[in-house]
Design a protein around this motif. Structure first.
Motif, PDB file in Angstrom:
ATOM      1  N   THR A 215      52.037  27.694  72.893  1.00  0.00           N
ATOM      2  CA  THR A 215      50.620  27.392  72.674  1.00  0.00           C
ATOM      3  C   THR A 215      50.230  27.646  71.225  1.00  0.00           C
ATOM      4  O   THR A 215      49.397  26.932  70.661  1.00  0.00           O
ATOM      5  CB  THR A 215      49.729  28.216  73.618  1.00  0.00           C
ATOM      6  OG1 THR A 215      50.321  28.275  74.907  1.00  0.00           O
ATOM      7  CG2 THR A 215      48.351  27.615  73.729  1.00  0.00           C
ATOM      8  N   HIS A 216      50.830  28.661  70.617  1.00  0.00           N
ATOM      9  CA  HIS A 216      50.661  28.911  69.192  1.00  0.00           C
ATOM     10  C   HIS A 216      51.079  27.657  68.401  1.00  0.00           C
ATOM     11  O   HIS A 216      50.358  27.183  67.515  1.00  0.00           O
ATOM     12  CB  HIS A 216      51.530  30.112  68.809  1.00  0.00           C
ATOM     13  CG  HIS A 216      51.411  30.564  67.393  1.00  0.00           C
ATOM     14  ND1 HIS A 216      52.093  31.656  66.900  1.00  0.00           N
ATOM     15  CD2 HIS A 216      50.714  30.078  66.325  1.00  0.00           C
ATOM     16  CE1 HIS A 216      51.822  31.822  65.628  1.00  0.00           C
ATOM     17  NE2 HIS A 216      50.988  30.877  65.248  1.00  0.00           N
ATOM     18  N   GLN A 217      52.238  27.111  68.735  1.00  0.00           N
ATOM     19  CA  GLN A 217      52.725  25.912  68.041  1.00  0.00           C
ATOM     20  C   GLN A 217      51.821  24.709  68.295  1.00  0.00           C
ATOM     21  O   GLN A 217      51.557  23.913  67.385  1.00  0.00           O
ATOM     22  CB  GLN A 217      54.148  25.595  68.508  1.00  0.00           C
ATOM     23  CG  GLN A 217      55.175  26.645  68.120  1.00  0.00           C
ATOM     24  CD  GLN A 217      56.550  26.278  68.640  1.00  0.00           C
ATOM     25  OE1 GLN A 217      57.270  25.494  68.025  1.00  0.00           O
ATOM     26  NE2 GLN A 217      56.913  26.838  69.787  1.00  0.00           N
ATOM     27  N   LEU A 218      51.341  24.567  69.524  1.00  0.00           N
ATOM     28  CA  LEU A 218      50.483  23.421  69.847  1.00  0.00           C
ATOM     29  C   LEU A 218      49.154  23.519  69.119  1.00  0.00           C
ATOM     30  O   LEU A 218      48.671  22.517  68.553  1.00  0.00           O
ATOM     31  CB  LEU A 218      50.262  23.346  71.357  1.00  0.00           C
ATOM     32  CG  LEU A 218      49.400  22.179  71.844  1.00  0.00           C
ATOM     33  CD1 LEU A 218      49.990  20.835  71.434  1.00  0.00           C
ATOM     34  CD2 LEU A 218      49.225  22.250  73.356  1.00  0.00           C
ATOM     35  N   ASP A 219      48.540  24.711  69.100  1.00  0.00           N
ATOM     36  CA  ASP A 219      47.290  24.875  68.359  1.00  0.00           C
ATOM     37  C   ASP A 219      47.507  24.646  66.864  1.00  0.00           C
ATOM     38  O   ASP A 219      46.617  24.135  66.177  1.00  0.00           O
ATOM     39  CB  ASP A 219      46.700  26.268  68.608  1.00  0.00           C
ATOM     40  CG  ASP A 219      45.710  26.295  69.767  1.00  0.00           C
ATOM     41  OD1 ASP A 219      45.350  25.206  70.265  1.00  0.00           O
ATOM     42  OD2 ASP A 219      45.299  27.394  70.179  1.00  0.00           O
ATOM     43  N   GLU A 412      57.682  17.943  73.276  1.00  0.00           N
ATOM     44  CA  GLU A 412      58.793  17.974  72.334  1.00  0.00           C
ATOM     45  C   GLU A 412      58.952  19.324  71.640  1.00  0.00           C
ATOM     46  O   GLU A 412      59.718  19.459  70.683  1.00  0.00           O
ATOM     47  CB  GLU A 412      58.622  16.835  71.325  1.00  0.00           C
ATOM     48  CG  GLU A 412      58.719  15.468  72.006  1.00  0.00           C
ATOM     49  CD  GLU A 412      58.584  14.281  71.059  1.00  0.00           C
ATOM     50  OE1 GLU A 412      58.465  14.510  69.837  1.00  0.00           O
ATOM     51  OE2 GLU A 412      58.600  13.132  71.548  1.00  0.00           O
ATOM     52  N   LEU A 413      58.255  20.356  72.151  1.00  0.00           N
ATOM     53  CA  LEU A 413      58.474  21.718  71.669  1.00  0.00           C
ATOM     54  C   LEU A 413      59.808  22.253  72.190  1.00  0.00           C
ATOM     55  O   LEU A 413      60.365  21.730  73.163  1.00  0.00           O
ATOM     56  CB  LEU A 413      57.330  22.624  72.140  1.00  0.00           C
ATOM     57  CG  LEU A 413      55.959  22.386  71.507  1.00  0.00           C
ATOM     58  CD1 LEU A 413      54.901  23.235  72.198  1.00  0.00           C
ATOM     59  CD2 LEU A 413      55.982  22.683  70.007  1.00  0.00           C
ATOM     60  N   PRO A 417      62.873  21.929  79.756  1.00  0.00           N
ATOM     61  CA  PRO A 417      64.015  21.728  80.668  1.00  0.00           C
ATOM     62  C   PRO A 417      65.076  20.792  80.092  1.00  0.00           C
ATOM     63  O   PRO A 417      66.251  20.911  80.432  1.00  0.00           O
ATOM     64  CB  PRO A 417      63.362  21.131  81.918  1.00  0.00           C
ATOM     65  CG  PRO A 417      61.960  21.643  81.886  1.00  0.00           C
ATOM     66  CD  PRO A 417      61.585  21.699  80.439  1.00  0.00           C
ATOM     67  N   SER A 418      64.653  19.868  79.221  1.00  0.00           N
ATOM     68  CA  SER A 418      65.608  18.977  78.570  1.00  0.00           C
ATOM     69  C   SER A 418      65.141  18.675  77.159  1.00  0.00           C
ATOM     70  O   SER A 418      63.984  18.301  76.946  1.00  0.00           O
ATOM     71  CB  SER A 418      65.756  17.659  79.332  1.00  0.00           C
ATOM     72  OG  SER A 418      66.562  16.743  78.611  1.00  0.00           O
ATOM     73  N   ALA A 419      66.055  18.835  76.201  1.00  0.00           N
ATOM     74  CA  ALA A 419      65.755  18.475  74.815  1.00  0.00           C
ATOM     75  C   ALA A 419      65.971  16.992  74.556  1.00  0.00           C
ATOM     76  O   ALA A 419      65.785  16.519  73.440  1.00  0.00           O
ATOM     77  CB  ALA A 419      66.622  19.293  73.865  1.00  0.00           C
TER      78      ALA A 419
END
Length: 668
Positions: A215-219, A412-413, A417-419
Motif C-alpha cells: 500500500t505504501h508503494q501504491l500510494d 504488478e507489485l 501469486p504470479s510475476a
C-alpha cells in the motif's frame, strides 16, 4: 467555457523545431508544409534555453519570427511551454532541483526532464517562463492551442529526494485527513513492525532489505501521478488567466510500455485530450495496439481527440528500430482517425541531423523530398483534407472494457501469486478478438456510467473499491452482461485482501467461490474441456449458483470449473479462471457478446479492420486492409468512398494494404 481548436477539418502536422536549423531553412519548411497539407505545428517544446539565456533575461525575437512566418502561410501554432527541458544555468543555480533515483543516486542535467517534480525552484522557474509566454502570445493570431510541457513523467515519473519525501508526506496528510492512525490502518503497518508514530518517519519506498509494503508503494504511485498533475494545473492556470478562450492540452503517452500516470484523473483537466503513440517493432501485429490505444484515448476524452505524436517510420529508442512497410504510415494514421482522432501529427517535421533523436524518422526525412516517406506524407495530407467532414463524429460502442491504473499498479507489485501477469497483456488478449471481429469497444473506469453498454468486460481488475465493484455488479443485475477475468476483485483500494474466498468483490455476483490459487509456470498449460488450453493461471473454483462452461481436464484441478456462467437479476455474469488460448477465448467472447445481441460494426474478410464514427447525418465506416489480398466489403446504398470521391453503392473494394472510408447516409 468550451474551448475548441480553431483549425478547419482534421489538424495535420508535427513538432516543428526550427531553432535546430539556420533561419534560411525556415522558408523552405513552410513551403513544403503547404505542399504536404500541414495546417498546424507544435512549436517551442524544447526552446527554454534560447528564450531565457540567463535567469530573468528573455529573448523572444526568434519565436516572434517563427510565429509570424507560420501565420503568413496559414499554418496554425500549437504553442508549447518549454518546461520539459530546463536550461543548464537553472541546474547550476539550483542543483537541489535535480532528481534522485530509487537507489539514491543523484542524476545530472544534460538531457530532458531532468528535474524533480516536487522542486519549488523548478515550479517557480517553470511558471515564470510560462507567464512570459502567456502574456506575450495570448492574442497572437497564429496561436490556436497551448501545448503544456511535453510527455509528463516520460523520464522523471519518480524522484526519491528529500524534497519529494516531504511532498509525499504532505500528500499523505491531505489524503488521510492528517490522521496518522488512518494511514497505519490503510497500510497495514502492524505487519513487520512498520507502524509510524510521526509523519516525518515516512519516506518514499526506497530499496530495502525485503519486499516493501504494497500500500505504501501504491500510494507512492498515486502521489507521483498527482505531483506531475499539479505542475500541469499550475501552468494551465497561468495560461488560462492570460488567454481564457484558448484551449490547452498536454500529450499523454497511452502506449504499451508507459504506465506512470493515472490518465482518468488527468483527462478532465485538459480542454483537448491528446496522445503520443509509437509502435513496438517487436510486435508482429502492432495495428492492434494502435486500435487499442486509440479506443482508450477516445474513452479518456469522452469523444474526439488529437494524435500529437507518432512516427512516419523508425523510432530511435528501441533495441532494433524498424522502418515502416509499404502503406503502413497511411494505415497507422487513418486507424487513429478511425478511433476518434481529429488531428494527426508526427515527431517531428524535419529529421534532426544532431542530437539524441537524430535517427528518429520525420515527415521530411534526411533523404529530403525524393523519398517514399515524403510521398506518403503528401498523400496523407490529401487524405485528411478529404476526410474533413469526419471531424467531430463519435464512436458507437456497446461493449466496454474496464481499465484502471490503480489495478494495474497494484497487480504488478512484487510478491503476487504470479510475476507473469501483465495488466496490458491481459487486456489486449481480450481486446484482440473483438478487434478482429469488428466489434466497437470503449474503455471505462469501474465506477463509470455503464448505461450505454450491453456488455462490460473486466479482464484484469485485481484492485477495486466498493463503489466500483457495486457499480459493475449493479450493471449486470440490471440486465447487462459482465465478464470477469481471474485474480480480479481480490483486494480493496488499500491493497487489503477481501476475505471469504476469491474472486473477492465479485464472488457472489459470479456465483463461484475459490479457496486456493494455482498459478501456472511459464510455458505451462492446462487442458480445457472444450478442447483448448489455459495458461498463466488456474484456481480451485467451487460453484455457488453458476454453471460450468469449461472445466480443467489436466493438472491438479482436473474436473474443476475453469469458465462459468451465472444468472444475476435480469443479467448474466461470466468468470474466466484461466487465460484460454486465443481461439478458445475468441469463441467465448463471441458467445458472450452474441448472447447480449452485440453485433460487429461490419462483417469483413479476415484481416480487414472495420471501425465506425457517427456524425449528425451519416456514419463513417473505416476499412483498413492489413493483408496482401484485395477485399470487397458490403456497404449501404447511396454511400460514397471519401478518399476517392467515388460512389460505393452496395459495396466497396479495399485493395491489399489500402484504406477506404465510406460515408453512409443515415437511414439508408
Amino acid at each position: 467555457m468550451t474551448r475548441e481548436l480553431s483549425v478547419e477539418g482534421i489538424a495535420y502536422g508535427g513538432d516543428y523545431n526550427p531553432e535546430q536549423w539556420p533561419e534560411e531553412v525556415w522558408a523552405e519548411d513552410v513551403r513544403l508544409m503547404r505542399e504536404a497539407g500541414v495546417n498546424m505545428v507544435s512549436v517551442n517544446i524544447f526552446a527554454w534555453a534560447l528564450l531565457e539565456p540567463r535567469e530573468g533575461e528573455y529573448d523572444f525575437s526568434r519565436l516572434d519570427r517563427i510565429l509570424a512566418l507560420l501565420h503568413e502561410n496559414d499554418i496554425a501554432a500549437d504553442l508549447a511551454t518549454p518546461t520539459a527541458a530546463p536550461p543548464a544555468w537553472f541546474f547550476r543555480a539550483h542543483p537541489e532541483a535535480l532528481p534522485v533515483d530509487r537507489d539514491g543516486r543523484g542524476l545530472s542535467y544534460g538531457s530532458r526532464q531532468t528535474f524533480c517534480p516536487s522542486s519549488p525552484a523548478y515550479r517557480e522557474a517553470a511558471l515564470r517562463i510560462t507567464g512570459e509566454l502567456a502574456r506575450r502570445y495570448a492574442d497572437h493570431p497564429a496561436v490556436v492551442m497551448w501545448h503544456i510541457h511535453n510527455e509528463y513523467g516520460c523520464h522523471n515519473a519518480e524522484c526519491h529526494c528529500d524534497e519529494s519525501a516531504a511532498a509525499f508526506r504532505r500528500w499523505l496528510r491531505a489524503k488521510y485527513d492528517d490522521d496518522l492512525a488512518a494511514l497505519n490502518d490503510a497500510w497495514g503497518t502492524t505487519f513487520w513492525s512498520q507502524w509510524y508514530y510521526d509523519w516525518d518517519e515516512i519516506i518514499p519506498p526506497r530499496p530495502t532489505g525485503a519486499v516493501p509494503n504494497p500500500t505504501h508503494q501504491l500510494d507512492w504511485r498515486r502521489f507521483c501521478s498527482d505531483a506531475l498533475l499539479s505542475l500541469y494545473e499550475a501552468e494551465r492556470e497561468v495560461l488560462q488567466e492570460a488567454a481564457p478562450a484558448t484551449p490547452a492540452t498536454t500529450n499523454f503517452m497511452v502506449m504499451y510500455n508507459f504506465d506512470a500516470l493515472d490518465y482518468w484523473r488527468w483527462a478532465p483537466k485538459l480542454d483537448l485530450v491528446s496522445n503520443d503513440h509509437y509502435l513496438q517493432s517487436a510486435d508482429p501485429e502492432s495495428q492492434i495496439d494502435v486500435a487499442l490505444s486509440g479506443d482508450l484515448v477516445r474513452s479518456l476524452a469522452g469523444g474526439p481527440w488529437l494524435l500529437m505524436e507518432h512516427s512516419t517510420g523508425a523510432v530511435n529508442w528501441q533495441p532494433v528500430n524498424r522502418a515502416k512497410g509499404p502503406g503502413e504510415l497511411r494505415r497507422n494514421a487513418l486507424a487513429h482517425v478511425a478511433r476518434g482522432a481529429d488531428g494527426i501529427a508526427y515527431f517531428q517535421w524535419r529529421a534532426a541531423k544532431a542530437g539524441a533523436e537524430q535517427w528518429h524518422s520525420a515527415m521530411l526525412p534526411h533523404a529530403g523530398t525524393d523519398s517514399q516517406i515524403w510521398r506518403d506524407v503528401v498523400r496523407l495530407g490529401a487524405d485528411l483534407r478529404a476526410l474533413a467532414e469526419v471531424r467531430g463524429s463519435v464512436g458507437t460502442a456497446e461493449v466496454a472494457v474496464v481499465w484502471d491504473w490503480d489495478a494495474r499498479w497494484a497487480m504488478e507489485l512484487p510478491s503476487q501469486p504470479s510475476a507473469e501477469l501483465r495488466f496490458q497483456d491481459l487486456v489486449r488478449a481480450w481486446y484482440e478478438p473483438l478487434w478482429r471481429a469488428g466489434v466497437a469497444v470503449d474503455f471505462v473506469r469501474p465506477d463509470a456510467d455503464l448505461s450505454a453498454y450491453r456488455v462490460v468486460l473486466a479482464p484484469s481488475l485485481y484492485l477495486v473499491d466498493d463503489e466500483g465493484a457495486a457499480n459493475l455488479v449493479s450493471f449486470a443485475a440490471g440486465g447487462g452482461t459482465l465478464a470477469v477475468g481471474f485474480h480480479s476483485g481480490a483486494v480493496d483500494e488499500n491493497c487489503h485482501v477481501r476475505l471469504g474466498g476469491y474472486p473477492g468483490a465479485f464472488r457472489e455476483a459470479l456465483g463461484v467461490r475459490t479457496d486456493e490459487l494455482f498459478p501456472l509456470l511459464p510455458g505451462e498449460t492446462v487442458g480445457l474441456s472444450g478442447g483448448g488450453t489455459g495458461a498463466l493461471w488456474s484456481e480451485r473454483v467451487r460453484l455457488a449458483g453458476a454453471e460450468p462452461v469449461e472445466s480443467y481436464t489436466t493438472g491438479p484441478l482436473a474436473g474443476a470449473p475453469a469458465v462459468t456462467r451465472n444468472s444475476l437479476g435480469e443479467g448474466t455474469t461470466w468468470y474466466l479462471a484461466t487465460q484460454p488460448d486465443p481461439a478458445t477465448l475468441a469463441a467465448l467472447l463471441d458467445r458472450i457478446r452474441t448472447e447480449a445481441a452485440v453485433e460487429p460494426v461490419r462483417t469483413t474478410p479476415q484481416g480487414v479492420e472495420a471501425a465506425l464514427r457517427r456524425g449528425p447525418d451519416a456514419d463513417y465506416l473505416f476499412l483498413i486492409n492489413h493483408t496482401d489480398r484485395d477485399a470487397e466489403v458490403p456497404v449501404s446504398a447511396h454511400a460514397t468512398e471519401l478518399l476517392t470521391g467515388r460512389p460505393a453503392d452496395g459495396s466497396v473494394a479495399v485493395a491489399a494494404g489500402d484504406v477506404a472510408v465510406v460515408r453512409e447516409p443515415r437511414g439508408d
